[in-house]
Design an enzyme around this catalytic site. Structure first.
Site, mmCIF file in Angstrom:
data_model
loop_
_atom_site.group_PDB
_atom_site.id
_atom_site.type_symbol
_atom_site.label_atom_id
_atom_site.label_comp_id
_atom_site.label_asym_id
_atom_site.label_seq_id
_atom_site.Cartn_x
_atom_site.Cartn_y
_atom_site.Cartn_z
ATOM 1 N N CYS A 69 0.870 -1.172 0.000
ATOM 2 C CA CYS A 69 0.000 0.000 0.000
ATOM 3 C C CYS A 69 0.907 1.221 0.000
ATOM 4 O O CYS A 69 1.739 1.385 0.906
ATOM 5 C CB CYS A 69 -0.879 -0.025 1.252
ATOM 6 S SG CYS A 69 -1.897 1.438 1.473
ATOM 7 N N CYS A 200 -0.541 3.773 -6.490
ATOM 8 C CA CYS A 200 -1.578 3.283 -5.586
ATOM 9 C C CYS A 200 -1.909 1.877 -6.063
ATOM 10 O O CYS A 200 -2.044 1.645 -7.276
ATOM 11 C CB CYS A 200 -2.819 4.179 -5.653
ATOM 12 S SG CYS A 200 -4.251 3.473 -4.818
HETATM 13 N N1 DGL Z 1 -3.984 0.963 -1.199
HETATM 14 C C1 DGL Z 1 -3.796 2.383 -1.063
HETATM 15 C C2 DGL Z 1 -2.501 2.828 -1.740
HETATM 16 O O1 DGL Z 1 -1.809 2.043 -2.394
HETATM 17 C C3 DGL Z 1 -4.914 3.213 -1.608
HETATM 18 C C4 DGL Z 1 -6.304 2.952 -1.131
HETATM 19 C C5 DGL Z 1 -6.728 3.716 0.095
HETATM 20 O O2 DGL Z 1 -6.837 4.961 0.056
HETATM 21 O O3 DGL Z 1 -6.940 3.046 1.086
HETATM 22 O O4 DGL Z 1 -2.133 3.959 -1.604
#
Ligand code: DGL
Length: 285
Positions: A69, A200
């Site tokens: 993430c 993301c």
């Molecule tokens: N999984 C998060 C990232 O890679 C984005 C999703 C979220 O805002 O929770 O930044």
């Protein structure tokens, strides 16, 4: 067993690349759907939630956790590595998705002292990410430390991960990606970036829409692929963190949310059967 963590199921894009790269490794994935999205949360909350999730994965027996993430990697990883791990789990390790991408953008290993002769061609790299990742400034700051010739232009996409996670239709996603691409190009006076990073976990799921919305020839850097390459190099240097059970098996997918709802959403999104199970709430301290 290697743990993979994301705020939701976008991190399955990274997990897929890891499974393809390490077919004999066992993975357990935790999506914090109950607390997602992370991208609009204050930094201290992201740190607290990420730390709690990593703790759960460690208690399940993982010695290594990959934060798949960007938001968690940008906001929480440093605190986890420098303060929490040494005090709580000194023998375990947590890696993020930011370092492999900064290495890919700069062509420079993270810890390398930059020799004078290492000239990086001047170029512009666009970064699409959540508000939290953009606000952290991690990508431009870390790239500038290693290759100041590279200009990083960030474009926040505050709603895109949520739309993808919620299974929005293609027309809605196409429009959202077009707004993001336009926002980036406007910051560059209409000039094309040399490359973009879909910073993301969810965005690789609409990589084709980004490619369509950006000027022809813009390179789209693949985060899942780069993270898998980086993990391969890491485990070569630190083989003690590879379980190497020799018993291949499908990764175990856990969620803090409603398993049936997440299973349905993830299956629709990945266009293949994906089954999530309830996480062990009792393991949360
Ligand atoms: N999984 C998060 C990232 O890679 C984005 C999703 C979220 O805002 O929770 O930044």
């Amino acid at each position: 067993m290697i743990g993979v963590f994301d705020s939701g199921h976008g991190g399955l894009t990274v997990l897929d690349a890891l499974v393809a790269s390490f077919p004999r490794e066992r993975f357990v994935y935790l999506g914090d759907h109950a607390a997602a999205p992370y991208g609009t949360r204050p930094g201290p909350e992201v740190l607290e939630l990420t730390r709690a999730a990593v703790d759960v994965l460690f208690r399940r027996g993982c010695r290594l956790v990959v934060l798949a993430c960007n938001t968690a990697s940008a906001i929480a990883l440093r605190g986890i590595q420098q303060e929490w791990l040494p005090a709580t789990w000194p023998d375990n390790r947590v890696l993020g998705v930011l370092v492999p991408m900064v290495e890919a953008i700069t062509g420079t290993p993270w810890h390398a002292v930059r020799p004078d002769w290492h000239v990086v061609p001047a170029r512009t790299v666009g970064v699409f990410a959540t508000l939290g990742t953009v606000a952290s400034g991690s990508y431009p700051v870390e790239v500038a430390k290693r290759a100041p010739e590279i200009r990083v232009v960030q474009q926040a996409c505050p709603t895109l991960a949520g739309l993808i996670e919620a299974g929005a239709d293609r027309a809605t996603l196409t429009a959202a990606v077009a707004v993001a691409a336009r926002g980036l190009l406007d910051q560059m006076d209409g000039r094309a970036p040399d490359a973009v990073l879909l910073g993301c976990t969810h965005y690789p799921l609409v990589a084709d829409l980004f490619a369509d919305a950006l000027p022809l020839g813009t390179e789209v850097l693949s985060q899942p692929e780069r993270v898998a390459m980086a993990l391969r190099a890491y485990l070569w240097r630190h083989p003690q963190y590879a379980a190497r059970t020799g018993v291949p098996g499908a990764p175990l997918l856990l969620t803090t949310g409603d398993p049936a709802a997440v299973t349905g959403a993830a299956t629709r999104l990945l266009r293949r059967p994906v089954e999530f199970h309830a996480w062990d709430k009792d393991l949360r301290r």
